[in-house]
Design a protein around this motif. Structure first.
Motif, mmCIF file in Angstrom:
data_model
loop_
_atom_site.group_PDB
_atom_site.id
_atom_site.type_symbol
_atom_site.label_atom_id
_atom_site.label_comp_id
_atom_site.label_asym_id
_atom_site.label_seq_id
_atom_site.Cartn_x
_atom_site.Cartn_y
_atom_site.Cartn_z
ATOM 1 N N GLN A 118 0.803 -1.338 0.023
ATOM 2 C CA GLN A 118 0.096 0.084 0.023
ATOM 3 C C GLN A 118 1.049 1.439 -0.046
ATOM 4 O O GLN A 118 0.475 2.348 0.262
ATOM 5 C CB GLN A 118 -0.969 -0.167 1.335
ATOM 6 C CG GLN A 118 -1.906 -1.081 1.005
ATOM 7 C CD GLN A 118 -2.860 -1.254 2.359
ATOM 8 O OE1 GLN A 118 -3.120 -0.153 3.010
ATOM 9 N NE2 GLN A 118 -3.675 -2.350 2.626
ATOM 10 N N ARG A 119 2.099 1.186 -0.490
ATOM 11 C CA ARG A 119 3.010 2.223 -0.424
ATOM 12 C C ARG A 119 3.094 2.939 -1.886
ATOM 13 O O ARG A 119 4.058 3.470 -2.177
ATOM 14 C CB ARG A 119 4.492 2.009 0.143
ATOM 15 C CG ARG A 119 4.302 1.633 1.650
ATOM 16 C CD ARG A 119 5.651 1.260 2.220
ATOM 17 N NE ARG A 119 6.266 2.608 2.429
ATOM 18 C CZ ARG A 119 6.071 3.511 3.344
ATOM 19 N NH1 ARG A 119 5.269 3.331 4.381
ATOM 20 N NH2 ARG A 119 6.673 4.574 3.334
ATOM 21 N N TRP A 120 2.067 2.736 -2.673
ATOM 22 C CA TRP A 120 1.923 3.440 -3.836
ATOM 23 C C TRP A 120 1.557 4.763 -3.791
ATOM 24 O O TRP A 120 1.288 5.487 -2.643
ATOM 25 C CB TRP A 120 1.077 2.526 -4.927
ATOM 26 C CG TRP A 120 -0.295 2.249 -4.268
ATOM 27 C CD1 TRP A 120 -0.750 1.075 -3.813
ATOM 28 C CD2 TRP A 120 -1.373 3.036 -4.337
ATOM 29 N NE1 TRP A 120 -1.813 1.121 -3.482
ATOM 30 C CE2 TRP A 120 -2.497 2.418 -3.425
ATOM 31 C CE3 TRP A 120 -1.811 4.434 -4.935
ATOM 32 C CZ2 TRP A 120 -3.805 2.758 -3.300
ATOM 33 C CZ3 TRP A 120 -2.999 4.521 -4.390
ATOM 34 C CH2 TRP A 120 -3.906 3.969 -3.848
ATOM 35 N N ALA B 172 5.974 7.966 -5.146
ATOM 36 C CA ALA B 172 6.467 7.937 -6.579
ATOM 37 C C ALA B 172 7.717 9.009 -6.725
ATOM 38 O O ALA B 172 7.333 10.238 -6.744
ATOM 39 C CB ALA B 172 5.634 7.741 -7.591
ATOM 40 N N ASN C 140 -3.257 5.876 1.592
ATOM 41 C CA ASN C 140 -4.017 5.864 0.368
ATOM 42 C C ASN C 140 -5.421 5.531 0.529
ATOM 43 O O ASN C 140 -5.710 5.139 1.395
ATOM 44 C CB ASN C 140 -3.258 4.896 -0.916
ATOM 45 C CG ASN C 140 -1.956 5.437 -1.003
ATOM 46 O OD1 ASN C 140 -1.447 6.559 -1.141
ATOM 47 N ND2 ASN C 140 -0.973 4.477 -1.062
ATOM 48 N N SER D 200 -4.084 9.554 -2.578
ATOM 49 C CA SER D 200 -2.908 9.542 -1.979
ATOM 50 C C SER D 200 -2.494 10.848 -1.134
ATOM 51 O O SER D 200 -2.240 11.809 -1.951
ATOM 52 C CB SER D 200 -1.732 8.980 -2.908
ATOM 53 O OG SER D 200 -0.559 8.680 -2.292
ATOM 54 N N VAL E 117 -4.032 5.040 -9.916
ATOM 55 C CA VAL E 117 -2.624 4.941 -9.531
ATOM 56 C C VAL E 117 -1.712 5.605 -10.084
ATOM 57 O O VAL E 117 -0.618 6.336 -9.967
ATOM 58 C CB VAL E 117 -2.450 3.452 -9.096
ATOM 59 C CG1 VAL E 117 -0.881 3.477 -8.523
ATOM 60 C CG2 VAL E 117 -3.327 2.987 -7.689
ATOM 61 N N GLU F 53 0.881 8.799 -9.830
ATOM 62 C CA GLU F 53 2.410 8.644 -9.525
ATOM 63 C C GLU F 53 2.962 9.294 -10.626
ATOM 64 O O GLU F 53 4.080 9.738 -10.400
ATOM 65 C CB GLU F 53 2.484 7.128 -9.720
ATOM 66 C CG GLU F 53 2.098 6.117 -8.342
ATOM 67 C CD GLU F 53 2.809 4.733 -8.533
ATOM 68 O OE1 GLU F 53 3.072 4.367 -9.425
ATOM 69 O OE2 GLU F 53 2.768 4.349 -7.336
ATOM 70 N N GLN G 195 5.631 11.961 -9.327
ATOM 71 C CA GLN G 195 6.841 11.765 -9.734
ATOM 72 C C GLN G 195 7.615 13.190 -10.295
ATOM 73 O O GLN G 195 8.873 13.482 -9.867
ATOM 74 C CB GLN G 195 6.760 10.626 -11.061
ATOM 75 C CG GLN G 195 8.248 10.535 -11.583
ATOM 76 C CD GLN G 195 9.045 9.293 -11.072
ATOM 77 O OE1 GLN G 195 8.676 8.180 -10.447
ATOM 78 N NE2 GLN G 195 10.344 9.410 -10.799
#
Length: 294
Positions: free
Chosen positions: A218-220, A224, A236, A250, A277, A281, A285
């Motif tokens: 669950q660390r998405w 990122a 999240n 998130s 997701v 991300e 990012q």
């Protein structure tokens, strides 16, 4: 959904789908002018997303990259970034409301810690076990137990003292349908990161520790692109409904190197969880890269 996941309890009957509206065709001679106008509008919008009195070029770069990261995506997105060390803030759709799904669990935890402070006590062993399961594994039953223990009156009291004025509690036991905004999620993360009159240092440290121990699966999301030597504190949420598809959210804090900052990305209208997701991300990012290169 099972015991661990993005929603409080079963939502019941599916909501009606949103009606689609047809787009009119462009006049034959207007396409070039419209494209130029749209490009100018995007440039102005990107420069307005982020601001910093001392790092204006960095703020403009992050704003452009947030826009670029979501270009072509069907997701409806709200973004907030807060980096006091750089005097930098980013806001996109900061007051738009989203069903909270499991990110509300951080608010539940903060309210629990504040109530224990009010009562001049530590968490009980049961409360501590529920809090750990709720945050690190996104345990829905634990969240429901703590939601019921705190009660709507105290939860609203916490929102009031925390200054989370654009958060509206979900009906009954449906904590996953609480309405949240990117603005208030940053308000909450700031309460965890910096000294304040709402949560004492022990409570802030406790909450951040649990968020740093969320299970790997669950660390998405907002982690990122973050440097490996930072500590990432994340939560999240995910929830599919007939209207607006998947809600994928998130929120996270980043600490280390004598600095700290927070990122919030809320999304809906995602066709799948994986799509949401990926949207988050791509945005995270870009933000994390620019903050550390900058």
């Amino acid at each position: 959904m099972g015991r661990m996941g993005g929603l409080a309890v079963a939502v019941g009957a599916a909501l009606l789908g949103a009606a689609l509206t047809a787009c009119p065709a462009w006049p034959a001679g207007a396409a070039a002018g419209a494209a130029a106008g749209a490009a100018a509008g995007r440039a102005a919008a990107s420069s307005a997303i982020c601001s910093s009195s001392s790092h204006r070029a960095l703020a403009a770069s992050i704003g452009r990259d947030i826009q670029a990261a979501q270009r072509g995506r069907v997701s409806t997105v709200a973004v907030a970034v807060n980096d006091p060390g750089l005097g930098l803030g980013c806001w996109l759709n900061r007051f738009s409301s989203f069903d909270s799904a499991s990110v509300i669990k951080v608010t539940i935890l903060a309210a629990l810690l504040r109530k224990a402070e009010d009562q001049h006590r530590q968490l009980t062993a049961t409360e501590a076990a529920l809090a750990r399961s709720m945050i690190t594994m996104s345990d829905n039953d634990a969240a429901s137990d703590l939601w019921a223990e705190l009660g709507r009156s105290y939860l609203q009291h916490f929102l009031d003292v925390a200054g989370m004025r654009h958060t509206w509690l979900g009906p009954g036991g449906y904590w996953g349908l609480t309405q949240i905004t990117a603005n208030d999620q940053v308000v909450l993360l700031r309460l965890l990161l910096y000294g304040n009159a709402v949560l004492d240092p022990a409570s802030r440290s406790y909450a951040l520790k649990l968020m740093a121990e969320v299970i790997p699966a669950q660390r998405w999301g907002v982690p990122a692109g973050a440097p490996a030597d930072l500590t990432v504190h994340v939560k999240n949420g995910w929830l599919p409904l007939a209207t607006h598809g998947w809600r994928i959210h998130s929120i996270g804090c980043f600490t280390g190197h004598g600095n700290s900052y927070s990122i919030v990305v809320l999304t809906q209208d995602n066709p799948t969880m994986a799509y949401g997701v990926a949207t988050i991300e791509a945005i995270a990012q870009a933000i994390n890269h620019d903050l550390h290169i900058g």
